[in-house]
Design an enzyme around this catalytic site. Structure first.
Site, PDB file in Angstrom:
ATOM      1  N   TYR A 198       0.834  -1.215   0.000  1.00  0.00           N
ATOM      2  CA  TYR A 198       0.000   0.000   0.000  1.00  0.00           C
ATOM      3  C   TYR A 198       0.860   1.253   0.000  1.00  0.00           C
ATOM      4  O   TYR A 198       0.658   2.169  -0.802  1.00  0.00           O
ATOM      5  CB  TYR A 198      -0.931  -0.024   1.201  1.00  0.00           C
ATOM      6  CG  TYR A 198      -1.916   1.115   1.265  1.00  0.00           C
ATOM      7  CD1 TYR A 198      -2.893   1.264   0.295  1.00  0.00           C
ATOM      8  CD2 TYR A 198      -1.881   2.034   2.317  1.00  0.00           C
ATOM      9  CE1 TYR A 198      -3.817   2.307   0.356  1.00  0.00           C
ATOM     10  CE2 TYR A 198      -2.802   3.065   2.392  1.00  0.00           C
ATOM     11  CZ  TYR A 198      -3.761   3.203   1.406  1.00  0.00           C
ATOM     12  OH  TYR A 198      -4.666   4.239   1.473  1.00  0.00           O
ATOM     13  N   PHE A 230     -13.243  -0.991  17.067  1.00  0.00           N
ATOM     14  CA  PHE A 230     -13.642  -0.614  18.421  1.00  0.00           C
ATOM     15  C   PHE A 230     -15.162  -0.467  18.492  1.00  0.00           C
ATOM     16  O   PHE A 230     -15.811  -0.950  19.428  1.00  0.00           O
ATOM     17  CB  PHE A 230     -12.984   0.705  18.816  1.00  0.00           C
ATOM     18  CG  PHE A 230     -11.602   0.567  19.399  1.00  0.00           C
ATOM     19  CD1 PHE A 230     -10.908  -0.626  19.363  1.00  0.00           C
ATOM     20  CD2 PHE A 230     -10.990   1.668  19.995  1.00  0.00           C
ATOM     21  CE1 PHE A 230      -9.630  -0.733  19.902  1.00  0.00           C
ATOM     22  CE2 PHE A 230      -9.724   1.579  20.541  1.00  0.00           C
ATOM     23  CZ  PHE A 230      -9.037   0.374  20.495  1.00  0.00           C
ATOM     24  N   GLN A 270       3.123   6.827  15.743  1.00  0.00           N
ATOM     25  CA  GLN A 270       2.400   8.093  15.871  1.00  0.00           C
ATOM     26  C   GLN A 270       2.016   8.604  14.487  1.00  0.00           C
ATOM     27  O   GLN A 270       2.695   8.356  13.506  1.00  0.00           O
ATOM     28  CB  GLN A 270       3.242   9.136  16.611  1.00  0.00           C
ATOM     29  CG  GLN A 270       4.621   9.357  16.022  1.00  0.00           C
ATOM     30  CD  GLN A 270       5.477  10.272  16.876  1.00  0.00           C
ATOM     31  OE1 GLN A 270       5.097  10.635  17.981  1.00  0.00           O
ATOM     32  NE2 GLN A 270       6.639  10.655  16.366  1.00  0.00           N
TER      33      GLN A 270
END
Length: 320
Positions: free
Chosen positions: A146, A192, A275
């Site tokens: 990707y 989630f 991050q």
């Protein structure tokens, strides 16, 4: 305008289609459903101004004939489970697919718009990430199909602009969420959310200190539309500069749902960025744009859409 949009059945593609049709434009959608959803195409079938072609843009894009004002190239698997399931197809759509879309734009004298990604920055050593940062990417790791496909797509887009004079735009999309994401998308907000709706523990990798910034899809679409009206050929970051750790995201979701959530820890995946936060100075200056939807509000809208659609199928472990 008359717009050809590759990846029209995808998450972002469907929201772009909706925005363009609402603006009175004509949209020719193209998708092969490798990661797009037929339900997204069905939303627009029969609407004035919309037509659809099922095709693999890596093999070629059927010429729709007539005038084309824009070719927008948004076709590609975008979540780690999907592009790791289809690594060759992901590389192909970033390479041959991008060139086919550029050739179509060139043949019609149309403008060209490339959807690139924050993944071109890899696991960054510069934080936040400005467009001038060249990135820290593993060229043959699990994510490379990707990452490198998008880096190549940017390179060939700039080559067509410089060598052939094609009027191009490039955006680098940071984590974006909202209605119409596949329940098995595999990225962290989707998983989630579906894990929480099923009453399962939320899968957190490592110690949960890795960060992401989350952009609601309508903010992204607004940035795209604004860039179409500005002649600028360098990449532009579109993302939300408000940064959250994965544990902070669990806390926001708890507040939205109004109940405590449990977590399940797993080892952090290989090449998972520690991050991610965009520097959006260029977007602010060039477009007068910045995100306006807070994470809590966007989560409420996304959960409402998911529960209305009853899309709580089993999900793969959460990936950021």
């Amino acid at each position: 305008m008359r717009i050809l949009l590759t990846g029209s059945a995808g998450f972002v593609g469907s929201h772009l289609t909706e925005r363009f049709l609402q603006g009175g434009h004509e949209v020719i959608g193209v998708d092969n459903y490798i990661s797009g959803q037929r339900d997204n195409t069905a939303l627009f079938l029969g609407q004035p101004g919309f037509s659809f072609v099922e095709a693999d843009v890596s093999q070629g894009i059927p010429d729709p004939g007539g005038r084309l004002d824009w070719v927008l190239h948004f076709a590609s698997p975008a979540s780690p489970p999907h592009y790791q399931q289809f690594p060759i197809e992901t590389l192909m759509v970033g390479a041959q697919g991008t060139q086919n879309a550029l050739e179509l734009a060139r043949a019609h004298g149309a403008k060209f718009f490339l959807a690139s990604t924050s993944e071109v920055y890899g696991d960054p050593h510069v934080h936040p990430q400005p467009e001038s940062y060249w990135g820290h990417v593993n060229p043959n790791g699990l994510r490379s199909c990707y990452d490198e496909a998008k880096r190549y797509a940017e390179a060939i887009t700039m080559a067509y602009h410089r060598h052939h004079g094609v009027d191009t735009r490039i955006i680098r999309i940071f984590n974006t969420y909202g209605p119409r994401m596949r329940p098995d998308d595999g990225r962290v907000i989707t998983n989630f959310m579906h894990q929480a709706l099923r009453g399962d523990a939320l899968t957190v990798y490592g110690d949960g200190s890795q960060t992401r910034s989350f952009q609601y899809v309508t903010d992204l679409v607004e940035g795209i539309v604004r860039l179409m009206d500005v002649e600028d050929h360098e990449p532009v970051n579109l993302g939300n500069p408000v940064e959250f750790t994965m544990l902070e995201l669990v806390g926001v979701l708890q507040d939205v749902l109004g109940r405590p959530l449990t977590t399940l820890r797993e080892p952090i995946p290989h090449d998972d960025p520690r991050q991610r936060k965009p520097d959006i100075t260029r977007a602010r200056t060039l477009l007068g744009w910045e995100p306006v939807v807070p994470l809590s509000d966007g989560l409420r809208r996304t959960i409402a859409a998911a529960t209305a659609h009853d899309g709580t199928v089993a999900a793969t472990p959460a990936r950021a």
